[in-house]
Write a protein that holds these residues in place. Structure first.
Motif, PDB file in Angstrom:
ATOM      1  N   ILE A 232       0.866  -1.133  -0.039  1.00 56.81           N
ATOM      2  CA  ILE A 232      -0.061  -0.036   0.089  1.00 56.81           C
ATOM      3  C   ILE A 232       0.754   1.292  -0.051  1.00 56.81           C
ATOM      4  O   ILE A 232       0.583   2.082  -0.852  1.00 56.81           O
ATOM      5  N   ALA A 233       1.884   1.254   0.740  1.00 58.42           N
ATOM      6  CA  ALA A 233       2.829   2.381   0.858  1.00 58.42           C
ATOM      7  C   ALA A 233       3.512   2.632  -0.271  1.00 58.42           C
ATOM      8  O   ALA A 233       3.914   3.868  -0.733  1.00 58.42           O
ATOM      9  N   SER A 234       3.722   1.475  -1.175  1.00 60.45           N
ATOM     10  CA  SER A 234       4.385   1.722  -2.385  1.00 60.45           C
ATOM     11  C   SER A 234       3.772   2.283  -3.396  1.00 60.45           C
ATOM     12  O   SER A 234       4.261   2.529  -4.740  1.00 60.45           O
ATOM     13  N   GLY A 235       2.171   2.242  -2.928  1.00 60.37           N
ATOM     14  CA  GLY A 235       1.402   2.954  -4.114  1.00 60.37           C
ATOM     15  C   GLY A 235       0.626   2.105  -5.080  1.00 60.37           C
ATOM     16  O   GLY A 235      -0.176   2.266  -5.898  1.00 60.37           O
ATOM     17  N   ILE A 259      -6.215  -3.562   8.789  1.00 59.49           N
ATOM     18  CA  ILE A 259      -5.014  -2.849   8.782  1.00 59.49           C
ATOM     19  C   ILE A 259      -5.264  -1.360   9.227  1.00 59.49           C
ATOM     20  O   ILE A 259      -4.642  -0.448  10.267  1.00 59.49           O
ATOM     21  N   PHE A 260      -6.298  -0.858   8.944  1.00 51.38           N
ATOM     22  CA  PHE A 260      -6.790   0.417   9.086  1.00 51.38           C
ATOM     23  C   PHE A 260      -7.316   0.850  10.424  1.00 51.38           C
ATOM     24  O   PHE A 260      -7.071   1.767  11.229  1.00 51.38           O
ATOM     25  N   ALA A 261      -7.924  -0.337  10.937  1.00 49.28           N
ATOM     26  CA  ALA A 261      -8.135  -0.487  12.447  1.00 49.28           C
ATOM     27  C   ALA A 261      -7.223  -0.209  13.308  1.00 49.28           C
ATOM     28  O   ALA A 261      -7.196   0.316  14.271  1.00 49.28           O
ATOM     29  N   LYS A 262      -6.167  -1.194  12.814  1.00 48.45           N
ATOM     30  CA  LYS A 262      -4.934  -1.208  13.996  1.00 48.45           C
ATOM     31  C   LYS A 262      -4.312  -0.010  13.770  1.00 48.45           C
ATOM     32  O   LYS A 262      -3.475   0.505  14.678  1.00 48.45           O
ATOM     33  N   LEU A 263      -3.972   0.580  12.657  1.00 49.90           N
ATOM     34  CA  LEU A 263      -3.361   1.961  12.451  1.00 49.90           C
ATOM     35  C   LEU A 263      -4.029   3.133  12.885  1.00 49.90           C
ATOM     36  O   LEU A 263      -3.604   4.249  12.809  1.00 49.90           O
ATOM     37  N   HIS A 264      -5.491   2.923  13.088  1.00 49.97           N
ATOM     38  CA  HIS A 264      -6.354   4.186  13.554  1.00 49.97           C
ATOM     39  C   HIS A 264      -6.267   5.070  12.389  1.00 49.97           C
ATOM     40  O   HIS A 264      -6.055   6.317  12.688  1.00 49.97           O
ATOM     41  N   SER A 265      -6.480   4.528  11.124  1.00 46.77           N
ATOM     42  CA  SER A 265      -6.560   5.371   9.886  1.00 46.77           C
ATOM     43  C   SER A 265      -7.632   5.041   9.196  1.00 46.77           C
ATOM     44  O   SER A 265      -8.449   3.969   9.321  1.00 46.77           O
ATOM     45  N   THR A 266      -8.126   6.168   8.402  1.00 45.16           N
ATOM     46  CA  THR A 266      -9.510   6.306   7.474  1.00 45.16           C
ATOM     47  C   THR A 266      -9.036   6.189   6.127  1.00 45.16           C
ATOM     48  O   THR A 266      -9.928   5.983   5.436  1.00 45.16           O
ATOM     49  N   SER A 267      -7.691   6.379   5.850  1.00 43.86           N
ATOM     50  CA  SER A 267      -7.369   6.326   4.125  1.00 43.86           C
ATOM     51  C   SER A 267      -5.790   5.790   4.045  1.00 43.86           C
ATOM     52  O   SER A 267      -5.467   5.563   4.908  1.00 43.86           O
ATOM     53  N   ALA A 272      -0.205   4.994   5.160  1.00 47.08           N
ATOM     54  CA  ALA A 272       1.107   5.007   4.704  1.00 47.08           C
ATOM     55  C   ALA A 272       1.987   5.933   5.359  1.00 47.08           C
ATOM     56  O   ALA A 272       3.013   5.718   5.691  1.00 47.08           O
ATOM     57  N   ALA A 273       1.369   7.191   5.838  1.00 44.18           N
ATOM     58  CA  ALA A 273       2.202   8.202   6.475  1.00 44.18           C
ATOM     59  C   ALA A 273       2.432   7.644   7.949  1.00 44.18           C
ATOM     60  O   ALA A 273       3.670   7.727   8.181  1.00 44.18           O
ATOM     61  N   LYS A 274       1.951   6.867   8.395  1.00 40.07           N
ATOM     62  CA  LYS A 274       2.109   6.172   9.660  1.00 40.07           C
ATOM     63  C   LYS A 274       2.894   5.263   9.654  1.00 40.07           C
ATOM     64  O   LYS A 274       4.132   5.115  10.432  1.00 40.07           O
ATOM     65  N   TRP A 275       2.831   4.191   8.646  1.00 36.59           N
ATOM     66  CA  TRP A 275       3.451   3.109   8.341  1.00 36.59           C
ATOM     67  C   TRP A 275       5.193   3.590   8.157  1.00 36.59           C
ATOM     68  O   TRP A 275       5.937   2.966   8.522  1.00 36.59           O
ATOM     69  N   LEU A 276       5.311   4.837   7.166  1.00 40.89           N
ATOM     70  CA  LEU A 276       6.459   4.875   6.787  1.00 40.89           C
ATOM     71  C   LEU A 276       7.139   6.216   7.877  1.00 40.89           C
ATOM     72  O   LEU A 276       8.301   6.434   7.560  1.00 40.89           O
ATOM     73  N   GLY A 277       6.631   6.405   8.755  1.00 36.02           N
ATOM     74  CA  GLY A 277       6.924   7.430   9.951  1.00 36.02           C
ATOM     75  C   GLY A 277       6.773   8.873   9.436  1.00 36.02           C
ATOM     76  O   GLY A 277       7.596   9.640  10.092  1.00 36.02           O
ATOM     77  N   THR A 278       6.279   9.218   8.448  1.00 33.11           N
ATOM     78  CA  THR A 278       6.164  10.552   8.208  1.00 33.11           C
ATOM     79  C   THR A 278       5.030  11.398   8.374  1.00 33.11           C
ATOM     80  O   THR A 278       4.806  12.679   8.210  1.00 33.11           O
ATOM     81  N   ALA A 279       4.217  10.764   9.183  1.00 33.14           N
ATOM     82  CA  ALA A 279       2.914  11.623   9.739  1.00 33.14           C
ATOM     83  C   ALA A 279       3.486  12.369  10.966  1.00 33.14           C
ATOM     84  O   ALA A 279       4.306  11.918  11.734  1.00 33.14           O
ATOM     85  N   PRO A 280       2.822  13.374  11.188  1.00 28.10           N
ATOM     86  CA  PRO A 280       3.236  14.135  12.394  1.00 28.10           C
ATOM     87  C   PRO A 280       3.214  13.392  13.719  1.00 28.10           C
ATOM     88  O   PRO A 280       2.261  12.579  13.766  1.00 28.10           O
ATOM     89  N   GLY A 281       4.220  13.659  14.458  1.00 25.29           N
ATOM     90  CA  GLY A 281       4.430  12.846  15.859  1.00 25.29           C
ATOM     91  C   GLY A 281       5.024  11.414  15.614  1.00 25.29           C
ATOM     92  O   GLY A 281       5.127  10.750  16.452  1.00 25.29           O
ATOM     93  N   SER A 282       5.145  11.075  14.390  1.00 24.82           N
ATOM     94  CA  SER A 282       5.559   9.481  14.014  1.00 24.82           C
ATOM     95  C   SER A 282       7.091   9.658  14.589  1.00 24.82           C
ATOM     96  O   SER A 282       8.046  10.274  13.878  1.00 24.82           O
ATOM     97  N   GLY A 283       7.322   8.781  15.430  1.00 22.99           N
ATOM     98  CA  GLY A 283       9.058   8.506  15.860  1.00 22.99           C
ATOM     99  C   GLY A 283       9.397   7.659  14.917  1.00 22.99           C
ATOM    100  O   GLY A 283       9.086   6.619  14.553  1.00 22.99           O
ATOM    101  N   ARG A 284      10.814   7.893  14.567  1.00 22.63           N
ATOM    102  CA  ARG A 284      11.599   7.000  13.738  1.00 22.63           C
ATOM    103  C   ARG A 284      12.832   6.356  14.718  1.00 22.63           C
ATOM    104  O   ARG A 284      13.298   6.930  15.500  1.00 22.63           O
ATOM    105  N   GLY A 285      13.025   5.035  14.385  1.00 20.90           N
ATOM    106  CA  GLY A 285      13.957   4.422  15.034  1.00 20.90           C
ATOM    107  C   GLY A 285      14.969   3.495  13.847  1.00 20.90           C
ATOM    108  O   GLY A 285      14.465   3.421  12.699  1.00 20.90           O
ATOM    109  N   VAL A 286      16.022   3.306  14.026  1.00 25.12           N
ATOM    110  CA  VAL A 286      16.638   2.736  13.274  1.00 25.12           C
ATOM    111  C   VAL A 286      16.419   1.304  12.959  1.00 25.12           C
ATOM    112  O   VAL A 286      16.226   0.322  13.878  1.00 25.12           O
TER     113      VAL A 286
END
Length: 287
Positions: A232-235, A259-267, A272-286
């Motif tokens: 999904i994140a790849s488009g 997946i949407f239910a677990k990520l609390h997402s509606t689109s 994808a933004a949450k999964w890739l860590g680009t959503a506001p407030g998303s922390g990144r780790g190595v």
């Protein structure tokens, strides 16, 4: 009166294009092979999990076209390119659309560059035919990345890099393929970092030999759900995901709902933004 035979009646049809598929993801390899199997003029003769296996398969099977991923463990696609183009036409087939990588792939001999999620099965087959006949083929992201890179080139108009524009006598390169000279690095990013400084540390977050990724464990996705979320994140569309994973579109939709239910997402974009860590407030780790 006997009808004369048609002048082309005895001419056999052209042999199918022989293709090697190289990708470190076995699901992607199987999906691509399945997609291409439906075309009578294309035959997948071998699969490979990294650049070294792709070179060995190309030497053994002498394909017309090699579909080559960029980022693979061991020997990555960019490192294998100079060896593969001595044997067959090569088209990059990857999720990596960074302009530096697109340009370097073309510099090393790739005949085209396709980004996953931007083509249908029929378009992929058409691209293989084009590459096999010597015509370049690009999907929109690759074409845009290349155009952007060309526009940002700092060299003034009318100048060429050192060594171009002057005839020089050089020895012709060997046609042999010396596999031991392919650097077997532990990660593809380390190979890519040798190309130019901007490749291994690009805007996509690559650094220290590994891509930087968010901590996804908190989402508690199953292995299949994580795989589908990556697609999904790849488009990819639901239809493309279904073909890649060998499941029905209805099953894909069921997975996406969970997946949407677990990520609390509606689109798709929010997930994808949450999964890739680009959503506001998303922390990144190595990763």
């Amino acid at each position: 009166m006997t009808t004369p035979p048609h002048p082309f009646a005895s001419v056999p049809p052209p042999a199918p294009l022989r293709v090697v598929v190289a990708d470190d993801n076995p699901v992607v390899r199987a999906g691509l092979t399945a997609l291409l199997t439906g075309h009578e003029d294309i035959t997948v003769v071998a699969e490979a999990a990294d650049g070294r296996e792709a070179c060995e398969a190309a030497r053994a099977h002498r394909p017309d076209v090699v579909l080559l991923d960029v980022r693979m463990p061991g020997v990555d696609g960019i490192s294998a390119l100079p060896y593969l183009v001595r044997i067959a036409s090569v088209v990059m087939l990857t999720y990596s659309g960074e302009s530096e990588i697109v340009r370097e792939a073309l510099r090393r001999g790739a005949g085209g560059y396709l980004v996953h999620g931007e083509f249908t099965a029929d378009q992929l087959a058409a691209a293989i035919r084009d590459i096999g006949e010597g015509r370049p083929h690009f999907t929109p992201t690759a074409a845009g990345a290349l155009l952007s890179q060309l526009r940002q080139d700092p060299r003034p108009t009318g100048t060429l890099p050192e060594g171009l524009g002057a005839a020089r006598a050089t020895n012709a390169p060997s046609n042999g393929l010396d596999l031991p000279h392919i650097p077997p690095s532990p990660t593809s990013a380390e190979n890519l970092s040798q190309l130019q400084p901007g490749v291994a540390r690009s805007s996509s977050g690559w650094t220290g030999g590994r891509p930087v990724a968010p901590d996804r464990s908190r989402y508690r996705l199953s292995a299949r759900e994580a795989e589908i979320m990556d697609l999904i994140a790849s488009g990819m569309t639901n239809q493309q995901i279904a073909a890649t994973c060998f499941i029905s579109e209805k099953t894909v939709k069921n997975h996406i709902n969970r997946i949407f239910a677990k990520l609390h997402s509606t689109s798709r974009s929010e997930a994808a933004a949450k999964w890739l860590g680009t959503a506001p407030g998303s922390g990144r780790g190595v990763g």
